[in-house]
Scaffold this motif. Structure first.
Motif, PDB file in Angstrom:
ATOM      1  N   GLY A   1      42.424  39.556  37.926  1.00  0.00           N
ATOM      2  CA  GLY A   1      41.985  38.891  39.143  1.00  0.00           C
ATOM      3  C   GLY A   1      41.144  37.663  38.883  1.00  0.00           C
ATOM      4  O   GLY A   1      40.452  37.171  39.780  1.00  0.00           O
ATOM      5  N   LEU A   2      41.219  37.113  37.676  1.00  0.00           N
ATOM      6  CA  LEU A   2      40.488  35.886  37.314  1.00  0.00           C
ATOM      7  C   LEU A   2      41.491  34.733  37.346  1.00  0.00           C
ATOM      8  O   LEU A   2      41.823  34.146  36.329  1.00  0.00           O
ATOM      9  CB  LEU A   2      39.858  36.048  35.928  1.00  0.00           C
ATOM     10  CG  LEU A   2      38.938  37.266  35.761  1.00  0.00           C
ATOM     11  CD1 LEU A   2      38.489  37.416  34.309  1.00  0.00           C
ATOM     12  CD2 LEU A   2      37.727  37.173  36.679  1.00  0.00           C
ATOM     13  N   TRP A   3      41.962  34.417  38.529  1.00  0.00           N
ATOM     14  CA  TRP A   3      43.068  33.479  38.648  1.00  0.00           C
ATOM     15  C   TRP A   3      42.696  32.063  38.245  1.00  0.00           C
ATOM     16  O   TRP A   3      43.481  31.363  37.615  1.00  0.00           O
ATOM     17  CB  TRP A   3      43.610  33.506  40.074  1.00  0.00           C
ATOM     18  CG  TRP A   3      44.406  34.742  40.370  1.00  0.00           C
ATOM     19  CD1 TRP A   3      44.575  35.823  39.542  1.00  0.00           C
ATOM     20  CD2 TRP A   3      45.145  35.026  41.556  1.00  0.00           C
ATOM     21  NE1 TRP A   3      45.370  36.770  40.149  1.00  0.00           N
ATOM     22  CE2 TRP A   3      45.741  36.313  41.378  1.00  0.00           C
ATOM     23  CE3 TRP A   3      45.357  34.334  42.742  1.00  0.00           C
ATOM     24  CZ2 TRP A   3      46.532  36.894  42.370  1.00  0.00           C
ATOM     25  CZ3 TRP A   3      46.155  34.922  43.719  1.00  0.00           C
ATOM     26  CH2 TRP A   3      46.734  36.180  43.536  1.00  0.00           C
ATOM     27  N   ASP A   4      41.510  31.618  38.581  1.00  0.00           N
ATOM     28  CA  ASP A   4      41.102  30.266  38.182  1.00  0.00           C
ATOM     29  C   ASP A   4      40.951  30.177  36.665  1.00  0.00           C
ATOM     30  O   ASP A   4      41.278  29.148  36.056  1.00  0.00           O
ATOM     31  CB  ASP A   4      39.798  29.862  38.880  1.00  0.00           C
ATOM     32  CG  ASP A   4      40.000  29.635  40.372  1.00  0.00           C
ATOM     33  OD1 ASP A   4      41.141  29.344  40.787  1.00  0.00           O
ATOM     34  OD2 ASP A   4      39.019  29.755  41.127  1.00  0.00           O
ATOM     35  N   ASP A   5      40.471  31.250  36.050  1.00  0.00           N
ATOM     36  CA  ASP A   5      40.398  31.282  34.587  1.00  0.00           C
ATOM     37  C   ASP A   5      41.800  31.219  33.979  1.00  0.00           C
ATOM     38  O   ASP A   5      42.022  30.530  32.971  1.00  0.00           O
ATOM     39  CB  ASP A   5      39.706  32.563  34.107  1.00  0.00           C
ATOM     40  CG  ASP A   5      38.206  32.565  34.393  1.00  0.00           C
ATOM     41  OD1 ASP A   5      37.695  31.521  34.844  1.00  0.00           O
ATOM     42  OD2 ASP A   5      37.567  33.605  34.177  1.00  0.00           O
ATOM     43  N   ALA A   6      42.737  31.939  34.576  1.00  0.00           N
ATOM     44  CA  ALA A   6      44.110  31.919  34.078  1.00  0.00           C
ATOM     45  C   ALA A   6      44.694  30.511  34.153  1.00  0.00           C
ATOM     46  O   ALA A   6      45.358  30.046  33.209  1.00  0.00           O
ATOM     47  CB  ALA A   6      44.976  32.888  34.887  1.00  0.00           C
TER      48      ALA A   6
ATOM     49  N   ARG B   1      38.743  36.420  47.966  1.00  0.00           N
ATOM     50  CA  ARG B   1      38.205  35.963  46.675  1.00  0.00           C
ATOM     51  C   ARG B   1      39.266  35.250  45.858  1.00  0.00           C
ATOM     52  O   ARG B   1      38.980  34.256  45.187  1.00  0.00           O
ATOM     53  CB  ARG B   1      37.646  37.160  45.899  1.00  0.00           C
ATOM     54  CG  ARG B   1      37.086  36.790  44.532  1.00  0.00           C
ATOM     55  CD  ARG B   1      36.495  37.993  43.818  1.00  0.00           C
ATOM     56  NE  ARG B   1      37.479  38.995  43.473  1.00  0.00           N
ATOM     57  CZ  ARG B   1      38.280  38.928  42.423  1.00  0.00           C
ATOM     58  NH1 ARG B   1      38.245  37.855  41.623  1.00  0.00           N
ATOM     59  NH2 ARG B   1      39.129  39.896  42.157  1.00  0.00           N
ATOM     60  N   LEU B   2      40.491  35.746  45.908  1.00  0.00           N
ATOM     61  CA  LEU B   2      41.574  35.174  45.107  1.00  0.00           C
ATOM     62  C   LEU B   2      42.212  33.953  45.758  1.00  0.00           C
ATOM     63  O   LEU B   2      42.945  33.218  45.092  1.00  0.00           O
ATOM     64  CB  LEU B   2      42.655  36.231  44.862  1.00  0.00           C
ATOM     65  CG  LEU B   2      42.252  37.441  44.020  1.00  0.00           C
ATOM     66  CD1 LEU B   2      43.384  38.455  43.980  1.00  0.00           C
ATOM     67  CD2 LEU B   2      41.865  37.026  42.616  1.00  0.00           C
ATOM     68  N   GLY B   3      41.963  33.761  47.047  1.00  0.00           N
ATOM     69  CA  GLY B   3      42.684  32.707  47.753  1.00  0.00           C
ATOM     70  C   GLY B   3      44.139  33.074  47.959  1.00  0.00           C
ATOM     71  O   GLY B   3      45.011  32.198  47.983  1.00  0.00           O
TER      72      GLY B   3
END
Length: 373
Positions: A90-95, A326-328
């Motif tokens: 769930g760390l999409w921006d990090d991905a 949170r994830l957008g």
């Protein structure tokens, strides 16, 4: 280590791969060193130990980069798998940051793999423009099964979301054909692909006319049969499915029940439907996959509401909503903005020969089809 795992000796596999970890720590950017790190990360990943897996993958990637070999085997693989692990966590921006190659000159296959990570996040956020990555990746599928699998999973979601069922099936079939050539007919990833397609079919069924609902069931037996084939292959070996495989297996079963419920085809008992979605939520929670947990919670909330369990429906939907915000994840938020129907209203809608204009306006019909409360 791999042989021990396939032979049904996970304890031995952990010991041997632990030795690989030692090789990786001492081997630096050598082939053995990077491979040792990568395999250790893979062990944690298989067991859904995603935080530790991502840390080890990052070490493999940084070791290769520090040695001036950012695209080296196992070093770059660590980067891709680290990005995919971040997505699962769930760390999409990090991905997306890990997949960003601005100012870099990746080889074509490396670029396509990084774009596939972007495509996954785009599917979760509803960005249809990212399908260009899928089309561009096709030329390289024969060189890398993972590329086809990741890009194909995202494309199934995007094509399904815009109602293009034919394109969705084409994407599914092309990925399966490619992966079968590389691996085997009943590769484990087919469980996930089938579950995603079944989910999109169920979402399309809610507002479809009766004739179209029957059409949506046309290939369900093939999808379910593919999963059965994978299970037979798994049962024939001594290495069981890991947390990820078990979660997608539960999801496929729940989506199949949802589709049958909506189309009135061998309609399941409502409480069986609820139980299947409860099992799916628990499986993705155990797997530590926030997005798929939230999507499963959204559909569980709709099942609760259909059975008149409104208090549980509200609490479950709110838990999913927090993750989606949170994830957008706009498609999931759209799903959650709708109000699920009662069982009686949905049964009445299924009995109609075709939805009336008023029926297609009822938010609950849309909700129960996959855009749920």
């Amino acid at each position: 280590g791999g042989a021990a795992a396939r032979g049904g000796d996970p304890a031995r596999a952990r010991v041997v791969r632990g030795q690989g970890w030692s090789v990786g720590r001492s081997g630096g950017a050598s082939g053995a060193g990077l491979r040792g790190l990568f395999l250790r990360g893979g062990l944690h990943h298989e067991l859904a130990g995603y935080a530790e897996a991502q840390r080890v993958y990052a070490l493999a990637e940084s070791t290769a980069r520090a040695a001036g070999r950012p695209w080296a085997p196992y070093g770059f693989d660590g980067r891709v798998m680290g990005a995919l692990t971040a997505y699962q966590r769930g760390l999409w921006d990090d991905a997306l940051a890990m997949a960003d190659y601005s100012g870099q000159s990746p080889p074509p296959l490396a670029e396509a793999l990084l774009n596939a990570v972007k495509l996954l996040v785009a599917a979760g956020r509803g960005d249809q423009t990212a399908l260009e990555y899928f089309e561009r990746s096709r030329l390289l599928w024969e060189r890398e099964g993972l590329l086809a699998l990741v890009a194909g999973a995202a494309a199934i979601e995007l094509y399904g979301a815009r109602g293009d069922i034919d394109a969705m099936f084409t994407a599914h079939d092309d990925v399966v054909a490619n992966a079968t050539r590389i691996w085997q007919e009943f590769f484990t990833g087919r469980i996930r692909l089938s579950a995603l397609v079944l989910g999109q079919l169920a979402s399309a069924a809610a507002t479809a006319a009766v004739a179209d609902r029957e059409m949506l069931m046309g290939r369900v037996a093939d999808l379910v049969g593919a999963v059965a084939g994978v299970r037979r292959r798994i049962d024939a070996r001594k290495q069981p499915l890991g947390p990820e495989g078990l979660a997608w297996l539960a999801r496929g079963n729940a989506e199949h029940l949802r589709l049958r419920w909506l189309t009135g085809t061998d309609e399941p008992d409502g409480e069986d439907l609820v139980s299947a979605w409860e099992e799916t939520v628990a499986a993705f929670t155990a797997m530590s996959h926030p997005f798929e947990t939230a999507r499963s919670q959204a559909r569980l909330a709709s099942a609760y509401r259909a059975m008149g369990r409104t208090t549980e429906a509200r609490a479950t939907a709110e838990a999913a909503r927090k993750t989606a915000r949170r994830l957008g994840a706009e498609p999931l938020l759209a799903e959650l903005r709708q109000v699920g129907p009662s069982r009686g209203r949905e049964a009445d809608a299924r009995r109609a020969t075709a939805p009336t204009p008023r029926e297609t306006e009822v938010p609950g019909l849309v909700a129960w089809g996959g855009r749920t409360a």
